[in-house]
Motif scaffolding. Structure first.
Motif, PDB file in Angstrom:
ATOM      1  N   ALA A  69      41.015  32.583  43.641  1.00 53.31           N
ATOM      2  CA  ALA A  69      42.360  32.023  43.784  1.00 53.31           C
ATOM      3  C   ALA A  69      42.290  30.612  44.361  1.00 53.31           C
ATOM      4  CB  ALA A  69      43.208  32.924  44.685  1.00 53.31           C
ATOM      5  N   TRP A  70      41.391  30.407  45.311  1.00 46.95           N
ATOM      6  CA  TRP A  70      41.218  29.088  45.923  1.00 46.95           C
ATOM      7  C   TRP A  70      40.739  28.081  44.886  1.00 46.95           C
ATOM      8  CZ3 TRP A  70      42.331  28.545  51.149  1.00 46.95           C
ATOM      9  CH2 TRP A  70      42.093  27.280  51.688  1.00 46.95           C
ATOM     10  N   LEU A  71      39.798  28.494  44.057  1.00 50.80           N
ATOM     11  CA  LEU A  71      39.231  27.606  43.044  1.00 50.80           C
ATOM     12  C   LEU A  71      40.296  27.086  42.093  1.00 50.80           C
ATOM     13  CD1 LEU A  71      36.736  26.395  41.590  1.00 50.80           C
ATOM     14  CD2 LEU A  71      36.557  28.549  40.344  1.00 50.80           C
ATOM     15  N   TYR A  72      41.232  27.968  41.718  1.00 52.75           N
ATOM     16  CA  TYR A  72      42.252  27.589  40.731  1.00 52.75           C
ATOM     17  C   TYR A  72      43.598  27.229  41.363  1.00 52.75           C
ATOM     18  CZ  TYR A  72      38.907  29.465  37.380  1.00 52.75           C
ATOM     19  OH  TYR A  72      37.774  29.691  36.633  1.00 52.75           O
ATOM     20  N   SER A  73      43.614  27.046  42.674  1.00 53.90           N
ATOM     21  CA  SER A  73      44.854  26.696  43.391  1.00 53.90           C
ATOM     22  C   SER A  73      45.954  27.721  43.115  1.00 53.90           C
ATOM     23  CB  SER A  73      45.333  25.294  42.999  1.00 53.90           C
ATOM     24  OG  SER A  73      44.400  24.320  43.377  1.00 53.90           O
ATOM     25  N   ARG A  74      45.594  28.994  43.217  1.00 59.79           N
ATOM     26  CA  ARG A  74      46.541  30.077  42.962  1.00 59.79           C
ATOM     27  C   ARG A  74      46.703  30.938  44.210  1.00 59.79           C
ATOM     28  NH1 ARG A  74      46.833  31.243  37.444  1.00 59.79           N
ATOM     29  NH2 ARG A  74      48.354  32.841  38.027  1.00 59.79           N
ATOM     30  N   ASP A  75      47.794  31.674  44.272  1.00 62.42           N
ATOM     31  CA  ASP A  75      48.045  32.611  45.348  1.00 62.42           C
ATOM     32  C   ASP A  75      47.291  33.906  45.034  1.00 62.42           C
ATOM     33  OD1 ASP A  75      49.012  34.294  47.295  1.00 62.42           O
ATOM     34  OD2 ASP A  75      51.119  33.944  46.858  1.00 62.42           O
ATOM     35  N   TYR A  76      46.478  34.372  45.966  1.00 70.25           N
ATOM     36  CA  TYR A  76      45.680  35.570  45.707  1.00 70.25           C
ATOM     37  C   TYR A  76      46.577  36.770  45.422  1.00 70.25           C
ATOM     38  CZ  TYR A  76      46.754  37.395  50.386  1.00 70.25           C
ATOM     39  OH  TYR A  76      47.401  37.880  51.499  1.00 70.25           O
ATOM     40  N   LYS A  77      47.773  36.803  46.020  1.00 68.57           N
ATOM     41  CA  LYS A  77      48.687  37.924  45.797  1.00 68.57           C
ATOM     42  C   LYS A  77      49.169  37.943  44.349  1.00 68.57           C
ATOM     43  CE  LYS A  77      51.559  36.710  49.066  1.00 68.57           C
ATOM     44  NZ  LYS A  77      50.861  35.490  49.545  1.00 68.57           N
ATOM     45  N   GLU A  78      49.392  36.779  43.779  1.00 68.27           N
ATOM     46  CA  GLU A  78      49.823  36.703  42.384  1.00 68.27           C
ATOM     47  C   GLU A  78      48.719  37.174  41.453  1.00 68.27           C
ATOM     48  OE1 GLU A  78      51.433  33.512  39.046  1.00 68.27           O
ATOM     49  OE2 GLU A  78      50.611  32.799  40.936  1.00 68.27           O
ATOM     50  N   LEU A  79      47.487  36.703  41.689  1.00 69.28           N
ATOM     51  CA  LEU A  79      46.370  37.134  40.847  1.00 69.28           C
ATOM     52  C   LEU A  79      46.168  38.644  40.957  1.00 69.28           C
ATOM     53  CD1 LEU A  79      43.581  34.415  41.184  1.00 69.28           C
ATOM     54  CD2 LEU A  79      45.271  34.725  39.370  1.00 69.28           C
ATOM     55  N   ALA A  80      46.322  39.168  42.170  1.00 72.12           N
ATOM     56  CA  ALA A  80      46.163  40.606  42.362  1.00 72.12           C
ATOM     57  C   ALA A  80      47.225  41.369  41.566  1.00 72.12           C
ATOM     58  CB  ALA A  80      46.255  40.948  43.844  1.00 72.12           C
ATOM     59  N   ALA A  81      48.472  40.873  41.602  1.00 67.14           N
ATOM     60  CA  ALA A  81      49.553  41.544  40.893  1.00 67.14           C
ATOM     61  C   ALA A  81      49.352  41.485  39.387  1.00 67.14           C
ATOM     62  CB  ALA A  81      50.897  40.911  41.273  1.00 67.14           C
ATOM     63  N   VAL A  82      48.956  40.329  38.870  1.00 67.25           N
ATOM     64  CA  VAL A  82      48.750  40.156  37.431  1.00 67.25           C
ATOM     65  C   VAL A  82      47.638  41.066  36.924  1.00 67.25           C
ATOM     66  CG1 VAL A  82      47.940  38.528  35.676  1.00 67.25           C
ATOM     67  CG2 VAL A  82      49.662  37.815  37.329  1.00 67.25           C
ATOM     68  N   ASN A  83      46.605  41.255  37.757  1.00 68.28           N
ATOM     69  CA  ASN A  83      45.436  42.020  37.322  1.00 68.28           C
ATOM     70  C   ASN A  83      45.427  43.462  37.823  1.00 68.28           C
ATOM     71  OD1 ASN A  83      43.336  40.013  35.962  1.00 68.28           O
ATOM     72  ND2 ASN A  83      44.369  38.896  37.601  1.00 68.28           N
ATOM     73  N   GLY A  84      46.495  43.896  38.494  1.00 69.13           N
ATOM     74  CA  GLY A  84      46.558  45.273  38.966  1.00 69.13           C
ATOM     75  C   GLY A  84      45.514  45.585  40.018  1.00 69.13           C
ATOM     76  N   ILE A  85      45.195  44.618  40.851  1.00 66.59           N
ATOM     77  CA  ILE A  85      44.185  44.811  41.902  1.00 66.59           C
ATOM     78  C   ILE A  85      44.896  45.042  43.231  1.00 66.59           C
ATOM     79  CG2 ILE A  85      42.226  43.770  43.115  1.00 66.59           C
ATOM     80  CD1 ILE A  85      41.771  42.049  40.627  1.00 66.59           C
ATOM     81  N   ARG A  86      44.602  46.139  43.871  1.00 63.94           N
ATOM     82  CA  ARG A  86      45.255  46.476  45.130  1.00 63.94           C
ATOM     83  C   ARG A  86      44.368  46.149  46.324  1.00 63.94           C
ATOM     84  NH1 ARG A  86      48.179  52.365  43.942  1.00 63.94           N
ATOM     85  NH2 ARG A  86      49.456  51.667  42.163  1.00 63.94           N
ATOM     86  N   SER A  87      45.017  46.034  47.473  1.00 62.24           N
ATOM     87  CA  SER A  87      44.284  45.803  48.718  1.00 62.24           C
ATOM     88  C   SER A  87      43.258  46.917  48.896  1.00 62.24           C
ATOM     89  CB  SER A  87      45.259  45.786  49.895  1.00 62.24           C
ATOM     90  OG  SER A  87      44.577  45.596  51.113  1.00 62.24           O
ATOM     91  N   PRO A  88      42.022  46.626  49.277  1.00 57.62           N
ATOM     92  CA  PRO A  88      41.490  45.377  49.836  1.00 57.62           C
ATOM     93  C   PRO A  88      40.963  44.378  48.806  1.00 57.62           C
ATOM     94  CG  PRO A  88      39.826  47.071  50.013  1.00 57.62           C
ATOM     95  CD  PRO A  88      41.033  47.725  49.394  1.00 57.62           C
TER      96      PRO A  88
END
Length: 261
Positions: free
Chosen positions: A66-85
């Motif tokens: 997310a840092w590399l692409y200047s994106r919010d990690y929460k958005e990437l997680a939501a788009v890809n169905g990745i849950r915490s942690p």
């Protein structure tokens, strides 16, 4: 025209062409260098990527991607169905397609049942869950991560600088600017050298780049002011600390948060 003079002009023409080919060759070779050898100012500000995909490499985390692409990690997680942690694996494809994801979106609509006191009949009603609001989207106090002088300020325009550069000497301490969790510690992000990324809450991350040594690991809980690294020159040409703060994936000027000194 004499033969000698004609020969001199021919030699000059040939030399000019050879010189031109040498210059062109050097320019082309400079364009095909290894990205890891590019100066940090050329790599620090890639344009925001909102489409395509990223193949996870060893050592990467969702936070570093997310840092590399200047994106919010929460958005990437939501788009890809990745849950915490937010566990990811080498070879996994991370979809970079932008979405209309909002951090504090309304909760789900659920069905509940109530019993009428008169008829004891079951009646279905629709209940909308309240919006979950993060209690604190800011940090109560930030600390300077290093004691040196700021030699380059924040300028998030035209690909200049997403953070600040603090001059230092090799081995001087780098401290956590606020309490949080280490979500990345490594050197996979070209141009940043040995890098630490910390998560302070659901909104704020901070990063510490060019370190000589990393003294914490991913998953470590860190206190504000705790020594986490040593100033180095990895990924740059001189000893310094590059420090960034990001709010929901977007770079912000660290000087707005750090105390006056």
């Amino acid at each position: 025209m004499t033969g000698d003079r004609l020969g001199q002009e021919i030699n000059l023409s040939v030399c000019s062409r050879i010189f031109g080919w040498i210059v062109l060759t050097l320019l082309l070779s400079g364009c095909s260098h290894d990205p890891s050898s590019v100066q940090v100012k050329e790599l620090r500000l890639p344009p925001k990527v909102v489409s395509g995909s990223h193949i996870v490499r060893g050592g990467e985390t969702l936070f570093s991607i997310a840092w590399l692409y200047s994106r919010d990690y929460k958005e990437l997680a939501a788009v890809n169905g990745i849950r915490s942690p937010y566990t990811i694996f080498p070879g996994q494809h991370i979809n970079l397609t932008s979405s209309s994801y909002v951090s504090h979106s309304p909760g789900p609509v659920i069905k509940s049942t109530t019993i009428s006191s008169k008829s004891a009949a079951v009646k279905k009603t629709t209940v909308k869950m309240p919006v979950k609001v993060e209690r604190s989207s800011s940090i109560s106090s930030w600390r300077w991560p290093a004691n040196g002088k700021v030699v380059q300020g924040y300028h998030n325009g035209n690909g200049l600088n997403k953070g600040i550069d603090i001059r230092g000497k090799l081995g001087e301490p780098v401290s956590a600017a606020a309490a949080g969790e280490v979500v990345y510690a490594g050197s996979e992000l070209a141009g940043y050298g040995k890098l630490i990324i910390m998560k302070h809450n659901n909104s704020y991350l901070s990063a510490y780049a060019h370190n000589k040594e990393l003294l914490v690991r991913e998953g470590d809980s860190v206190k504000a002011g705790q020594k986490i690294a040593e100033i180095g020159s990895t990924g740059t040409t001189e000893p310094k600390l590059h420090f960034e703060i990001r709010h929901n994936g977007k770079p912000v000027d660290p000087m707005r948060f750090l105390p006056v000194r």
